[in-house]
Design a protein around this motif. Sequence first.
Motif, PDB file in Angstrom:
ATOM      1  N   ASP A 256       0.852  -0.991  -0.089  1.00  0.00           N
ATOM      2  CA  ASP A 256      -0.113  -0.381  -0.082  1.00  0.00           C
ATOM      3  C   ASP A 256       0.644   1.613   0.225  1.00  0.00           C
ATOM      4  OD1 ASP A 256      -2.048  -1.904   0.263  1.00  0.00           O
ATOM      5  OD2 ASP A 256      -2.518  -1.512   2.530  1.00  0.00           O
ATOM      6  N   GLU A 257       2.064   0.829  -0.489  1.00  0.00           N
ATOM      7  CA  GLU A 257       2.754   2.292  -0.486  1.00  0.00           C
ATOM      8  C   GLU A 257       3.151   3.563  -1.765  1.00  0.00           C
ATOM      9  OE1 GLU A 257       5.858   2.029   2.766  1.00  0.00           O
ATOM     10  OE2 GLU A 257       6.055   0.114   1.362  1.00  0.00           O
ATOM     11  N   ILE A 258       2.020   3.412  -2.350  1.00  0.00           N
ATOM     12  CA  ILE A 258       1.864   3.941  -3.451  1.00  0.00           C
ATOM     13  C   ILE A 258       3.380   5.766  -3.751  1.00  0.00           C
ATOM     14  CG2 ILE A 258       1.078   5.948  -5.502  1.00  0.00           C
ATOM     15  CD1 ILE A 258      -0.638   3.523  -4.999  1.00  0.00           C
ATOM     16  N   GLY A 259       3.448   6.179  -3.213  1.00  0.00           N
ATOM     17  CA  GLY A 259       4.913   7.247  -2.825  1.00  0.00           C
ATOM     18  C   GLY A 259       5.700   6.073  -3.565  1.00  0.00           C
ATOM     19  N   TYR A 260       6.122   5.016  -2.038  1.00  0.00           N
ATOM     20  CA  TYR A 260       7.563   4.345  -2.561  1.00  0.00           C
ATOM     21  C   TYR A 260       7.546   3.755  -3.939  1.00  0.00           C
ATOM     22  CZ  TYR A 260      12.044   1.581  -1.710  1.00  0.00           C
ATOM     23  OH  TYR A 260      13.066   1.105  -1.235  1.00  0.00           O
ATOM     24  N   GLY A 261       6.417   2.750  -4.330  1.00  0.00           N
ATOM     25  CA  GLY A 261       5.769   2.432  -5.532  1.00  0.00           C
ATOM     26  C   GLY A 261       6.534   3.205  -7.298  1.00  0.00           C
ATOM     27  N   ALA A 262       5.735   4.586  -7.049  1.00  0.00           N
ATOM     28  CA  ALA A 262       6.364   5.070  -7.840  1.00  0.00           C
ATOM     29  C   ALA A 262       7.406   5.966  -7.825  1.00  0.00           C
ATOM     30  CB  ALA A 262       5.488   6.491  -7.328  1.00  0.00           C
ATOM     31  N   THR A 263       7.780   5.707  -6.686  1.00  0.00           N
ATOM     32  CA  THR A 263       9.886   5.997  -6.636  1.00  0.00           C
ATOM     33  C   THR A 263      10.380   5.089  -7.495  1.00  0.00           C
ATOM     34  OG1 THR A 263       9.116   7.299  -4.962  1.00  0.00           O
ATOM     35  CG2 THR A 263      11.448   6.866  -5.695  1.00  0.00           C
ATOM     36  N   ILE A 264      10.049   3.885  -7.661  1.00  0.00           N
ATOM     37  CA  ILE A 264      11.183   2.799  -8.026  1.00  0.00           C
ATOM     38  C   ILE A 264      10.371   2.526  -9.707  1.00  0.00           C
ATOM     39  CG2 ILE A 264      10.866   0.252  -8.025  1.00  0.00           C
ATOM     40  CD1 ILE A 264      10.437   0.043  -5.145  1.00  0.00           C
ATOM     41  N   SER A 265       9.259   2.723  -9.754  1.00  0.00           N
ATOM     42  CA  SER A 265       8.738   3.234 -11.600  1.00  0.00           C
ATOM     43  C   SER A 265       9.683   4.028 -12.072  1.00  0.00           C
ATOM     44  CB  SER A 265       8.082   3.755 -11.069  1.00  0.00           C
ATOM     45  OG  SER A 265       7.507   4.660 -10.961  1.00  0.00           O
ATOM     46  N   LEU A 266       9.821   4.977 -11.278  1.00  0.00           N
ATOM     47  CA  LEU A 266      11.344   6.099 -11.555  1.00  0.00           C
ATOM     48  C   LEU A 266      12.536   5.426 -12.033  1.00  0.00           C
ATOM     49  CD1 LEU A 266       9.943   9.212  -9.828  1.00  0.00           C
ATOM     50  CD2 LEU A 266       9.527   8.548 -12.302  1.00  0.00           C
ATOM     51  N   VAL A 267      12.817   4.499 -11.292  1.00  0.00           N
ATOM     52  CA  VAL A 267      14.307   3.345 -11.740  1.00  0.00           C
ATOM     53  C   VAL A 267      14.423   2.802 -12.941  1.00  0.00           C
ATOM     54  CG1 VAL A 267      15.596   2.155 -10.401  1.00  0.00           C
ATOM     55  CG2 VAL A 267      14.994   4.342  -9.257  1.00  0.00           C
ATOM     56  N   LEU A 268      12.959   2.213 -13.049  1.00  0.00           N
ATOM     57  CA  LEU A 268      12.567   1.296 -14.138  1.00  0.00           C
ATOM     58  C   LEU A 268      12.652   2.630 -15.792  1.00  0.00           C
ATOM     59  CD1 LEU A 268      11.836  -1.429 -14.950  1.00  0.00           C
ATOM     60  CD2 LEU A 268       9.328  -0.878 -14.994  1.00  0.00           C
ATOM     61  N   LEU A 269      11.690   3.644 -14.932  1.00  0.00           N
ATOM     62  CA  LEU A 269      11.879   4.616 -16.399  1.00  0.00           C
ATOM     63  C   LEU A 269      13.420   5.014 -16.970  1.00  0.00           C
ATOM     64  CD1 LEU A 269       9.852   6.397 -18.489  1.00  0.00           C
ATOM     65  CD2 LEU A 269      10.162   8.107 -16.833  1.00  0.00           C
TER      66      LEU A 269
END
Length: 291
Positions: A256-269
């Motif tokens: 349930d940590e949307i903020g942390y998941g979004a941070t990881i998504s930027l690494v993938l990007l």
Amino acid sequence: MTAVRRWLAPMAPAVLLLGLFVIGPILWSGYVSFTDAALTGTSASEPEFVGLENYRRMFSDPALWHAVWMTVVFTAASAVIGQNCLGMFIALLTRHRNRVLRNVVGIAVVSAWVLPELVAAFAIYAFLNSEGTLNNLLVALGADGVDWLYHAPMLAVVLGNVWRGTAFSMLVYQAALAEVPSDLTEAAEVDGAGVLRRFWHVTLPVIRRTITTNLMLITLQTIGVFTLIYVLTAGGPNAATQTLPLLMYDSAFEFDEIGYGATISLVLLAIGGLFAVLYAASIGDPDEGGT
């Protein structure tokens, strides 16, 4: 000014869609990565700005570096080596064959590619699970069955992705090989060059740009593979197949940590962008030789 408007008008729908479905989500992810946004609790309704906390946490998290390594292994094995080399091999084998054989091979290979990813994943699961087709064949031959998804999970997901994605590389290379001038290969053959030397010194230089483009496309596609791995192993066992997309999903929706998941998504990007830049730079000057 009128000419500029006339030139921009046809591009407006594409720009609008690009902004709505690509740039918009990227900007939103960037914003959310600086907050403690969550799916539940007070952070779900009133997320607070936390600055670089998510980034500090991410770069000190061993799970991130493990997921990065798993992503590199999965991408290199299934795309750069598997799909790319197997697609080239099939294209070369069918290059001078009759149309019937080419159509049969093409249908057999492309059939896996046209399946929805979820359907293809379940087909692979039915083949590799402990009571699946492969183990039934092994037992029928007198061998012991193996729980492939537990004892060799990375091999299982790599083979699954190779099976599903090879058709794209095959089609790209078939088109590229058809454009190789026959007089070059015939001249090399007259000079005494064998099959391997003709391929290495004549064919490869001509289709070099096509190889680079294909590598870029399948690499970027493979980096983001989620459904196939999730259906087969869900990132397990013990995170043995947890690539960046699965770590991002687990962080955002399982914990349930949307903020942390979004941070990881930027690494993938960022990783995808880095690969794109490297491949584009390797193509070189378009005025040089090669297709």
